[in-house]
Each structure stands twice: as structure tokens, then as C-alpha cells.
Design a protein around this motif. Structure first.
Motif, PDB file in Angstrom:
ATOM      1  N   ALA A 221       0.836  -1.212   0.000  1.00  0.00           N
ATOM      2  CA  ALA A 221       0.000   0.000   0.000  1.00  0.00           C
ATOM      3  C   ALA A 221       0.866   1.255   0.000  1.00  0.00           C
ATOM      4  O   ALA A 221       0.562   2.233  -0.692  1.00  0.00           O
ATOM      5  CB  ALA A 221      -0.937  -0.006   1.207  1.00  0.00           C
ATOM      6  N   ARG A 222       1.958   1.237   0.763  1.00  0.00           N
ATOM      7  CA  ARG A 222       2.838   2.406   0.780  1.00  0.00           C
ATOM      8  C   ARG A 222       3.530   2.594  -0.566  1.00  0.00           C
ATOM      9  O   ARG A 222       3.747   3.728  -1.009  1.00  0.00           O
ATOM     10  CB  ARG A 222       3.888   2.250   1.887  1.00  0.00           C
ATOM     11  CG  ARG A 222       3.323   2.398   3.288  1.00  0.00           C
ATOM     12  CD  ARG A 222       4.425   2.631   4.293  1.00  0.00           C
ATOM     13  NE  ARG A 222       5.350   1.500   4.366  1.00  0.00           N
ATOM     14  CZ  ARG A 222       5.195   0.469   5.183  1.00  0.00           C
ATOM     15  NH1 ARG A 222       4.131   0.410   5.966  1.00  0.00           N
ATOM     16  NH2 ARG A 222       6.064  -0.503   5.217  1.00  0.00           N
ATOM     17  N   LEU A 223       3.861   1.494  -1.217  1.00  0.00           N
ATOM     18  CA  LEU A 223       4.593   1.606  -2.484  1.00  0.00           C
ATOM     19  C   LEU A 223       3.693   2.061  -3.629  1.00  0.00           C
ATOM     20  O   LEU A 223       4.077   2.917  -4.432  1.00  0.00           O
ATOM     21  CB  LEU A 223       5.259   0.266  -2.823  1.00  0.00           C
ATOM     22  CG  LEU A 223       6.437  -0.146  -1.931  1.00  0.00           C
ATOM     23  CD1 LEU A 223       6.886  -1.562  -2.246  1.00  0.00           C
ATOM     24  CD2 LEU A 223       7.597   0.831  -2.103  1.00  0.00           C
ATOM     25  N   VAL A 259       7.103   3.245  -8.940  1.00  0.00           N
ATOM     26  CA  VAL A 259       5.782   3.368  -8.337  1.00  0.00           C
ATOM     27  C   VAL A 259       5.820   4.612  -7.449  1.00  0.00           C
ATOM     28  O   VAL A 259       6.891   5.190  -7.235  1.00  0.00           O
ATOM     29  CB  VAL A 259       5.427   2.104  -7.517  1.00  0.00           C
ATOM     30  CG1 VAL A 259       5.255   0.900  -8.414  1.00  0.00           C
ATOM     31  CG2 VAL A 259       6.487   1.841  -6.448  1.00  0.00           C
ATOM     32  N   PRO A 260       4.691   5.062  -6.941  1.00  0.00           N
ATOM     33  CA  PRO A 260       4.706   6.261  -6.110  1.00  0.00           C
ATOM     34  C   PRO A 260       5.689   6.192  -4.945  1.00  0.00           C
ATOM     35  O   PRO A 260       6.232   7.214  -4.529  1.00  0.00           O
ATOM     36  CB  PRO A 260       3.255   6.356  -5.618  1.00  0.00           C
ATOM     37  CG  PRO A 260       2.460   5.752  -6.738  1.00  0.00           C
ATOM     38  CD  PRO A 260       3.303   4.626  -7.246  1.00  0.00           C
ATOM     39  N   GLY A 261       5.954   4.970  -4.434  1.00  0.00           N
ATOM     40  CA  GLY A 261       6.872   4.824  -3.314  1.00  0.00           C
ATOM     41  C   GLY A 261       8.330   4.751  -3.706  1.00  0.00           C
ATOM     42  O   GLY A 261       9.195   4.629  -2.832  1.00  0.00           O
ATOM     43  N   GLY A 262       8.660   4.830  -5.009  1.00  0.00           N
ATOM     44  CA  GLY A 262      10.056   4.777  -5.434  1.00  0.00           C
ATOM     45  C   GLY A 262      10.308   3.677  -6.446  1.00  0.00           C
ATOM     46  O   GLY A 262       9.386   3.053  -6.976  1.00  0.00           O
ATOM     47  N   ARG A 263      11.573   3.453  -6.713  1.00  0.00           N
ATOM     48  CA  ARG A 263      11.981   2.428  -7.676  1.00  0.00           C
ATOM     49  C   ARG A 263      11.914   1.052  -7.016  1.00  0.00           C
ATOM     50  O   ARG A 263      12.390   0.866  -5.886  1.00  0.00           O
ATOM     51  CB  ARG A 263      13.412   2.706  -8.147  1.00  0.00           C
ATOM     52  CG  ARG A 263      13.849   1.905  -9.359  1.00  0.00           C
ATOM     53  CD  ARG A 263      13.233   2.443 -10.614  1.00  0.00           C
ATOM     54  NE  ARG A 263      13.651   1.673 -11.794  1.00  0.00           N
ATOM     55  CZ  ARG A 263      13.097   1.795 -12.982  1.00  0.00           C
ATOM     56  NH1 ARG A 263      12.100   2.665 -13.155  1.00  0.00           N
ATOM     57  NH2 ARG A 263      13.516   1.087 -14.002  1.00  0.00           N
ATOM     58  N   VAL A 264      11.322   0.070  -7.695  1.00  0.00           N
ATOM     59  CA  VAL A 264      11.154  -1.255  -7.119  1.00  0.00           C
ATOM     60  C   VAL A 264      11.483  -2.327  -8.153  1.00  0.00           C
ATOM     61  O   VAL A 264      11.482  -2.079  -9.364  1.00  0.00           O
ATOM     62  CB  VAL A 264       9.703  -1.492  -6.625  1.00  0.00           C
ATOM     63  CG1 VAL A 264       9.339  -0.555  -5.495  1.00  0.00           C
ATOM     64  CG2 VAL A 264       8.711  -1.373  -7.778  1.00  0.00           C
ATOM     65  N   LYS A 265      11.756  -3.507  -7.637  1.00  0.00           N
ATOM     66  CA  LYS A 265      11.845  -4.707  -8.467  1.00  0.00           C
ATOM     67  C   LYS A 265      10.521  -5.450  -8.312  1.00  0.00           C
ATOM     68  O   LYS A 265      10.086  -5.737  -7.189  1.00  0.00           O
ATOM     69  CB  LYS A 265      12.996  -5.597  -8.015  1.00  0.00           C
ATOM     70  CG  LYS A 265      13.135  -6.878  -8.819  1.00  0.00           C
ATOM     71  CD  LYS A 265      14.304  -7.707  -8.304  1.00  0.00           C
ATOM     72  CE  LYS A 265      14.414  -9.020  -9.071  1.00  0.00           C
ATOM     73  NZ  LYS A 265      15.540  -9.864  -8.556  1.00  0.00           N
ATOM     74  N   ALA A 283      16.589  -2.435  -3.738  1.00  0.00           N
ATOM     75  CA  ALA A 283      17.614  -1.751  -4.519  1.00  0.00           C
ATOM     76  C   ALA A 283      17.832  -0.340  -3.990  1.00  0.00           C
ATOM     77  O   ALA A 283      18.862   0.278  -4.231  1.00  0.00           O
ATOM     78  CB  ALA A 283      17.217  -1.689  -5.990  1.00  0.00           C
ATOM     79  N   GLU A 284      16.861   0.171  -3.237  1.00  0.00           N
ATOM     80  CA  GLU A 284      16.970   1.511  -2.674  1.00  0.00           C
ATOM     81  C   GLU A 284      17.551   1.443  -1.260  1.00  0.00           C
ATOM     82  O   GLU A 284      17.446   0.440  -0.565  1.00  0.00           O
ATOM     83  CB  GLU A 284      15.568   2.158  -2.607  1.00  0.00           C
ATOM     84  CG  GLU A 284      14.867   2.244  -3.954  1.00  0.00           C
ATOM     85  CD  GLU A 284      15.579   3.194  -4.911  1.00  0.00           C
ATOM     86  OE1 GLU A 284      16.134   4.200  -4.443  1.00  0.00           O
ATOM     87  OE2 GLU A 284      15.580   2.905  -6.108  1.00  0.00           O
ATOM     88  N   ASP A 285      18.180   2.515  -0.819  1.00  0.00           N
ATOM     89  CA  ASP A 285      18.760   2.552   0.512  1.00  0.00           C
ATOM     90  C   ASP A 285      17.716   2.277   1.590  1.00  0.00           C
ATOM     91  O   ASP A 285      17.995   1.608   2.585  1.00  0.00           O
ATOM     92  CB  ASP A 285      19.404   3.920   0.772  1.00  0.00           C
ATOM     93  CG  ASP A 285      20.681   4.109  -0.027  1.00  0.00           C
ATOM     94  OD1 ASP A 285      21.210   3.096  -0.517  1.00  0.00           O
ATOM     95  OD2 ASP A 285      21.128   5.260  -0.150  1.00  0.00           O
ATOM     96  N   VAL A 286      16.492   2.784   1.385  1.00  0.00           N
ATOM     97  CA  VAL A 286      15.467   2.593   2.405  1.00  0.00           C
ATOM     98  C   VAL A 286      15.122   1.115   2.534  1.00  0.00           C
ATOM     99  O   VAL A 286      14.899   0.610   3.640  1.00  0.00           O
ATOM    100  CB  VAL A 286      14.202   3.424   2.067  1.00  0.00           C
ATOM    101  CG1 VAL A 286      13.549   2.955   0.782  1.00  0.00           C
ATOM    102  CG2 VAL A 286      13.202   3.346   3.229  1.00  0.00           C
ATOM    103  N   GLY A 287      15.117   0.393   1.420  1.00  0.00           N
ATOM    104  CA  GLY A 287      14.840  -1.037   1.481  1.00  0.00           C
ATOM    105  C   GLY A 287      15.950  -1.791   2.194  1.00  0.00           C
ATOM    106  O   GLY A 287      15.714  -2.701   2.988  1.00  0.00           O
TER     107      GLY A 287
END
Length: 500
Positions: A221-223, A259-265, A283-287
Motif C-alpha cells: 500500500a505504501r509503495l 511506483v509512487p513509493g520509489g523504484r522497485v523490483k 535496490a533503494e537505501d530505504v529497502g
């Protein structure tokens, strides 16, 4: 907690790779009227103990070296079909526990629960009670599994999602309607309850042109920016919706998108009437940080659970029921678990210093034999071989941290015998830490010393910082650390430092 009189005590085998926890469980079970007839530190030894003792009850940890609990469980069930098997679940590992129940366990308890509560639960299971115990999650293995249209979740690309589906997908309502929700038998864990805790985004969309959202977990939901069933995916994440449309018929589609929450795989799996979209922002620092926090919390939880259990044990009847020998063992456990917590916090602090550029080392002439012996004493059964009497230029506290990290790594992922070998290496002194386990997967060897790196599918837990810290500290002291596989199986991690 007073022992209940029994003419024939129920017998128990405890299988867990933490000796201090086994000791606590043995004390609690003995005081509770059970007879502990065997212990084991991994699944393979556990199978042997069950074969030898044929117990009434088996307490089985899941995350263990050599053979984990999930692998050992079928053999234990075949050896003792009438035994009650209770899984010892790590903090936040309900999805793995549910897999164990689906594979034949009678229930599971969380390791951090009070010993009194664990004992009461084991009594209930041993007495064939089928009611939830307060404070524990109980999933009786005899609960019927309804027909589930989400069976393809078993093919989920992430270990968390796969484990959740392995729980049987139990209780998920059938039908593609957007209002479909989980219908869960009392005391059971549904797949979507488990997926709510997953550190991945999971979005289920109806397999139709609008790709309307059917289910979404909190991370998903956040992503994607919505938790409302019936929302067209294209309305909140148009790029993802377009790629889902393009790949929807592929057998195993994986791609990166925004996606709205950033770059994702993103990875896709199909059910009979819907598409499951798994979103991983690692792939992102937050992940990366999210995973680090989760694994570190798990690492800290184990020692804390043991320390709380010791405090509870010593409080029983003013500690009068604990023998002097048991009291001495418990005090030793306190020291060991405190050192584990100290190592975790030291790695976290060192990593923060590295990131801020404030790492400092106090290099001096150090006898590596003394440092190695200090790291080994009262912790592990390790052979120490010294073939070089020279001192090294190093920070003694940092060197002990490095050796301790490598030994901890060997015990988590390797197998005995363990050896620390101090030997000459030209103008340097080499310190080898050797184990005889399965070694490092070749595809992971290149990332061994990266920050937060952990091998895919690894059973043992960890922060993913230990080897990263060793490499950085070695370089800061003018040395290096390397890995090599043993020809006969196992691993050799070598620290090289300048000779004094």
C-alpha cells in the motif's frame, strides 16, 4: 511453578542450536514434571536423538545449522508418529512456524514467551488440548484447510511470501470480488495475515483489463499508494500497470519499475483468476535499511529472550529450586548472551562510525595468540594453532572484534571442527578461521564482505554487518581479509596484518 506428580513422566527431546536456551528449557520442563531424555544442537543430531529416545514430546527449533527444523520435521514425524512436536519460533517468524504446522507439527510457541507460558502450552499440547494458550499463537495441525484459489503463492519469489503461502494459504476467501477477505478458522493464521508482516510489497489484482486491486499488504500500500480494494492499478501506478499488462502471461516475469513509493523490483505470479505482484524496494537505501533493522531486531531478540528466561528462572520460589550447579550454568549463560549483545552493538556502532568517517583504530604491537585465545575462551570449542610467534601491528580490541565475528560466522553457517591458525605470511601474519561446513555459495562469494549482505535462503540469521566490519577494520589497520573454500568442504577466512 511446582512440579506436578506423575507416575510416568512424559519424555521430551529438545532440539535447538542455542545451548543456553536448551538449558533453560530443561530446567523449566523438569520442574514442570517432564523428563528431558535428550538434547541436540541441529536437525541431524535431533533426528538421531529422537530415534534413540522415542520421546512423547519434541521441542524443535526452526533456524539451525546442518539441517533446519523444516527439513528435520518429516523424519521426526515418521520416527515418532504419536509424539507431540512443538516448534520453537523465532521473533516475527510466524510464517515459518505455519509452514512447520503444515508439514506435521502440532503447534508452535514463540521463544520470547515466558517460560511458565511455554510450559503450560507444552502441557496442553501433550494432553491433546485444542485450545489457544493466552499469549501464544496456536495452529493445531488437524485444522482442515479449505479450498484456496491462492495456491500459486507457493511459487512466490520471496522467502517471506513463499513461506506464507506454505502455511497453506489457509482461510483465504475464494472468488475474485474486490470485497473478498480472509475467512480464518479460530486459532489459525491465514496467508494474508502472514503477508501483512512481510517486508515486501504484495499486491493482488484481478486478471482483467483494469487490474483492480483485490488485496494489498501494508508495504504494498505504501509503495503503490492505495489500500482500497477495487482501485484500478493504472489509477495509482500507471507504469506498473502497463508492465503487468505486458508481462501478465509470462511464466516467471521480473522487472524494475517506478511506483509512487520509489523504484522497485517487481515479480509476477498468476493464480487461477488473479495476478500477484511482489514489489521489493531493496535496490533503494530505504529497502536495505529496512532489512537491516528487521534482521538486527531478530538477532537482539534471541539473547534478550534467554536473559529474560534466566531472570524468570531465578525468581521461582526465590531461586530455591535451582541447584548450585544450575545456578553456575545460568550465570555463565548471562555472560555469554551479554557478549553476544555486545558484539551486535559493537558492529552497529562500528558501521555508524564507518559511515560518518569517524572510525578510529589504536594501532600498537599486539600478540595475536593472546587476542585469539581471549576471543575463544568460554565461547566456543575451537582448536588454536600458532605457527608464528611474531606480534602484529593492530588495535587489540578491533582485532578481537574481527576474530569474534569470523568465529560467530563459522558457527552460524559452518560446521565443526573449527580451527584458528596463526601462521606466517611473508612480511605479514595470517590468522585463518576454518570451519568444515558447506562453504559459501559460489554466486554469493563476490558479495560476502558487502554491507548488509546475506546469502539467499540462509537459515541462520544475522545482521549482515559482521564480514563488512571485519573487512573495513582490517583495511584500517593496514591489512586485509579474504575467503577461500576448502577442497574437502568448508571455508577459510583469513585476516592478514603487518608483522611488528
Amino acid at each position: 511453578m511446582r512440579p506436578e506428580p506423575r507416575t510416568q513422566p512424559l519424555t521430551v527431546v529438545i532440539i535447538d542450536d542455542t545451548p543456553d536456551l536448551r538449558d533453560l528449557l530443561r530446567i523449566a520442563l523438569t520442574r514442570g514434571g517432564f523428563e528431558v531424555v535428550g538434547e541436540a544442537g541441529d536437525g541431524a543430531q535431533g533426528i538421531d536423538a529422537v530415534r534413540l529416545h522415542r520421546p512423547d514430546v519434541v521441542l524443535l527449533d526452526l533456524a539451525m545449522p546442518v539441517k533446519d527444523g523444516i527439513e528435520a520435521l518429516p523424519s521426526i514425524r515418521r520416527l515418532c508418529p504419536q509424539a507431540k512436536i512443538v516448534v520453537l519460533s523465532g521473533f516475527g517468524a510466524q510464517q515459518m512456524s505455519a509452514r512447520a504446522v503444515a508439514a506435521g507439527a502440532d503447534g508452535y510457541v514463540q521463544k520470547g514467551a515466558p517460560l511458565n507460558t511455554i510450559l503450560d502450552y507444552v502441557r496442553d499440547i501433550a494432553g491433546d488440548a485444542r485450545r489457544p494458550v493466552r499469549g501464544l499463537t496456536v495452529v493445531p495441525a488437524s485444522d482442515p484447510d479449505p479450498a484456496v484459489p491462492h495456491a500459486d503463492l507457493l511459487d512466490a519469489p520471496s522467502e517471506v511470501a513463499g513461506a506464507a503461502a506454505g502455511a497453506g494459504g489457509r482461510g483465504v476467501a475464494s472468488g475474485p470480488g474486490p470485497d473478498a477477505g480472509p475467512v480464518v478458522p479460530e486459532g489459525a493464521a491465514s496467508a494474508f495475515e502472514v503477508l501483512r508482516m512481510a517486508p515486501y510489497g504484495v499486491v493482488e489484482v484481478a486478471d482483467e483489463p483494469m487490474f483492480r486491486v483485490v488485496h494489498v499488504n501494508p508495504v504494498g500500500a505504501r509503495l503503490v499508494g492505495t489500500d482500497t480494494p477495487g482501485t484500478p492499478l493504472s489509477a495509482v501506478a500507471p507504469e506498473l500497470a502497463a508492465l503487468v499488462s505486458f508481462h501478465r502471461l509470462d511464466a516467471d516475469a521480473t522487472f524494475e519499475t517506478s511506483v509512487p513509493g520509489g523504484r522497485v523490483k517487481a515479480s509476477l505470479r498468476r493464480t487461477g483468476w488473479s495476478v500477484i505482484v511482489y514489489l521489493d524496494s531493496t535496490a533503494e537505501d530505504v529497502g536495505l535499511l529496512r532489512r537491516a533493522i528487521a534482521t538486527t531486531a531478530h538477532e537482539v531478540r534471541g539473547p534478550v529472550a534467554v536473559l529474560c528466561g534466566i531472570a524468570e528462572t531465578l525468581s521461582w520460589e526465590g531461586g530455591e529450586g535451582v541447584t548450585p550447579e544450575q545456578n553456575q550454568r545460568l550465570l555463565g549463560s548471562v555472560a555469554r548472551q551479554a557478549r553476544i549483545l555486545d558484539r551486535i552493538t559493537a558492529d552497529l556502532l562500528t558501521t555508524a562510525q564507518i559511515q560518518r568517517g569517524t572510525l578510529r583504530v589504536d594501532v600498537q604491537d599486539v600478540d595475536p595468540r593472546v587476542v585469539v585465545q581471549g576471543a575463544v575462551d568460554d565461547r566456543w570449542d575451537v582448536d588454536v594453532v600458532v605457527d608464528d610467534s611474531r606480534k602484529v601491528r593492530a588495535d587489540p580490541l578491533r582485532l578481537e572484534q574481527m576474530v569474534t565475528n569470523l568465529l560467530s560466522n563459522a558457527h552460524k553457517y559452518g560446521a565443526e571442527p573449527y580451527t584458528v591458525h596463526v601462521r606466517p605470511h611473508g612480511a605479514q601474519v595470517a590468522i585463518d578461521v576454518v570451519d568444515h561446513g558447506d562453504g559459501v555459495p559460489p554466486e554469493f562469494a563476490g558479495r560476502l564482505f558487502s554491507e548488509f549482505a546475506r546469502a539467499q535462503g540462509a537459515v541462520a540469521t544475522g545482521t549482515g554487518l559482521g564480514l563488512y566490519v571485519v573487512r573495513t577494520l582490517a583495511q584500517a589497520q593496514g591489512g586485509a581479509v579474504t575467503y577461500a573454500p576448502l577442497p574437502e568442504g568448508g571455508s577459510v577466512f583469513t585476516i592478514t596484518l603487518p608483522a611488528a
